[in-house]
Scaffold this active site. Structure first.
Site, PDB file in Angstrom:
ATOM      1  N   ASP A  76       0.452  -4.079   0.421  1.00 47.63           N
ATOM      2  CA  ASP A  76       0.100  -3.259   1.395  1.00 47.63           C
ATOM      3  C   ASP A  76      -0.245  -4.153   2.821  1.00 47.63           C
ATOM      4  OD1 ASP A  76      -0.570  -1.092   3.114  1.00 47.63           O
ATOM      5  OD2 ASP A  76      -2.127  -0.504   1.725  1.00 47.63           O
ATOM      6  N   HIS A 136       6.714   7.462   2.694  1.00 50.57           N
ATOM      7  CA  HIS A 136       5.072   7.136   3.262  1.00 50.57           C
ATOM      8  C   HIS A 136       5.280   6.187   4.567  1.00 50.57           C
ATOM      9  CE1 HIS A 136       1.026   6.636   3.663  1.00 50.57           C
ATOM     10  NE2 HIS A 136       0.929   5.205   3.643  1.00 50.57           N
TER      11      HIS A 136
END
Ligand code: HEM
Length: 482
Positions: free
Chosen positions: A202, A342
């Site tokens: 991330d 996403h």
């Protein structure tokens, strides 16, 4: 605010916004101000020298790099630098409590996140009068006045800094600040460092800020300063014809912070991937996971590496953000990346830009940190979550209504987004929400793109949050402290 502004001074901006406080451990201390507001404001004046500015974080990061380089030259592991950082932000309740009556000019912030929770798609209950209450923890149903973020290299350092902060506000029986709750985040261990709890790397894609991040990586978009900092260039209302926001002068160089306490149901997510894989069509559970996120666990984007992971590219900043969903087959097919992945939902790149719709004002800078332990053997064998874990999500932008709120409500939760596609994209597979209702998306399997995949339940469960404003250092001195 004045049209002629002095250039941005990194010593004026709190350190978490543009660079990010260095962290292995991070505490989020949510507080209420007690009734002696004057004493609180005086004590805030004593805290200001402890607040870490952008300039200081830049210095700390330079020290970390130098330390790593020196260790590498000597063939040793770098010694752990003792670092700690402190930032502070206030909610609208906090401003009101302090007697600051100026309207900061952001409706989501003024209303607060509890009131926004239904609009964000959070699950909850509606009573006979039609009042909605989200399924949040009780702490977040309180009025929270502010948030102190304490960051550092270890739990020991961060706890010691937190004790110092509390001692500044409360001496003996003179209490000026009450802790509502403290969330304790910790970066995942070993090879999982930098990966969120579902396992994906991330913090790769962040906007670069004009005249601040002067060397963007390939594919990294540069946004004007007002997209992140109030009062700077392009601090405009993207939902109202880009009309300039009206802000009080002290809002200059402050930023809004959307904070969400998000639980992640990791064993359930993993079981779903295994059960929904379809090896006969080449859809392994790893590929399915990558298609739901838009990146492989390594960070490699599926738009560039649609069939096989490329771990080297995943961690290489010259490659891992260099894509736009504009390969010839991208706009009308989901061969490479599902429309509802996403990363595509939250930053659709060419899906809008090629229709001449700018995404600049929708960009947010994501900070935050993981919380909770690694999966236990009992969770792995049962496929059920037992321990609490997830993400303390923290996103900065010059406007909540342009940024976080819009991305969650109008993109992630909107099944028709991205627009102009041959099939309905569906919900953002990771964070799309439908209250207590069902969710699904199309294109999970590249070999059967119009098929809809039902997502059994939310894997990401919001348990609380609030909207805050992180003032500049001069504003803290002039307007918040005494
Ligand atoms: C990117 C995970 C919540 C907005 C990513 C990435 C991962 C991830 C793995 C790819 C790495 C990267 O590009 O930096 C998660 C998880 C979440 C979560 C597990 C919840 C537990 C959210 C929320 C939002 C959001 C609530 C905003 C409403 C974004 C954005 C990007 C991103 C804007 C960058 C997309 C791009 O520029 O390509 N997220 N995320 N995320 N996420 Fe999330």
């Amino acid at each position: 605010m004045s049209a002629t502004l002095t250039p941005l001074n990194p010593a004026n901006v709190q350190g978490d916004i543009l660079v990010g406080l260095p962290k292995k451990v991070q505490h989020y201390l949510f507080f209420q101000i007690d009734n002696d507001v004057t004493s609180f404001r005086k004590r805030l004046g004593l805290l200001i020298p402890l607040i870490t500015t952008t300039a200081q974080v830049q210095d700390d990061r330079a020290k970390i790099s130098a330390n790593k380089e020196a260790a590498a030259k000597e063939g040793k592991a770098p010694e752990l630098l003792k670092l700690s950082g402190v930032n502070i932000a206030f909610s609208q309740f906090g401003l009101t409590k302090l007697g600051i009556t100026d309207n900061v000019g952001d409706t989501a912030f003024v209303e607060g996140q509890l009131k926004d929770s239904q609009n964000l798609g959070d699950a909850g209950t509606t009573d006979a009068q039609g009042n909605f209450t989200p399924d949040w923890l009780p702490a977040f149903k309180n009025q929270i006045h502010g948030l102190i973020i304490i960051s550092g290299d270890s739990e020991l350092t961060v706890s010691a800094t937190q004790a110092t902060v509390m001692a500044i506000f409360n001496i003996g029986i003179h209490i000026t600040l009450h802790e509502v709750t403290t969330l304790k985040g910790v970066v995942r261990p070993g090879a999982e460092k930098g990966h969120e709890h579902f396992g994906f790397l991330d913090g790769i894609s962040q906007p670069a800020v004009k005249e601040f991040d002067t060397k963007p990586n390939p594919g990294q978009e540069t946004v004007r300063q007002g997209v992140i900092l109030c009062g700077r260039e392009n601090d405009v209302d993207a939902n109202n014809n880009n009309t300039p926001f009206v802000r009080p002068p002290w809002a200059l160089d402050g930023s809004f912070l959307a904070l969400r306490y998000l639980f992640q149901l990791v064993p359930e997510f993993n079981t779903f991937l295994t059960q929904s894989a379809d090896p006969t069509t080449g859809l392994s559970s790893d590929l399915l996971g990558a298609r739901l996120v838009g990146r492989w666990k390594s960070g490699a984007p599926v738009d560039v590496f649609p069939l096989q992971d490329n771990p080297e590219a995943g961690t290489d900043p010259s490659q891992n953000n260099n894509f736009r969903y504009d390969f010839p087959d991208d706009q009308q097919t989901q061969d490479r990346c599902p429309f509802a992945a996403h990363t595509r939902k939250t930053n659709p790149r060419a899906d809008l830009e090629d229709l001449n719709i700018s995404t600049e004002s929708r960009r947010i800078i994501r900070r935050g940190v993981q919380f909770g332990p690694e999966l236990t053997p009992a969770e792995i064998s049962s496929g059920k979550t037992i321990e609490q874990r997830g993400l303390i999500f923290a996103a900065y932008s010059g406007s909540i209504t342009n940024g976080f709120q819009f991305v969650q409500h109008s993109w992630a939760d909107n099944t028709g987004f991205p627009i102009n596609k041959p099939v309905t994209p569906g919900f953002d597979a990771i964070i799309g929400q439908n209250g207590n209702g069902p969710r699904s998306l199309s294109g999970a399997n590249p070999k059967n793109q119009s098929a809809t995949l039902a997502l059994p339940a939310n894997w990401v469960v919001p348990k609380g949050g609030e909207y805050f404003f992180s003032p500049s250092i001069p504003a803290l001195r002039s307007t918040f402290a005494l």
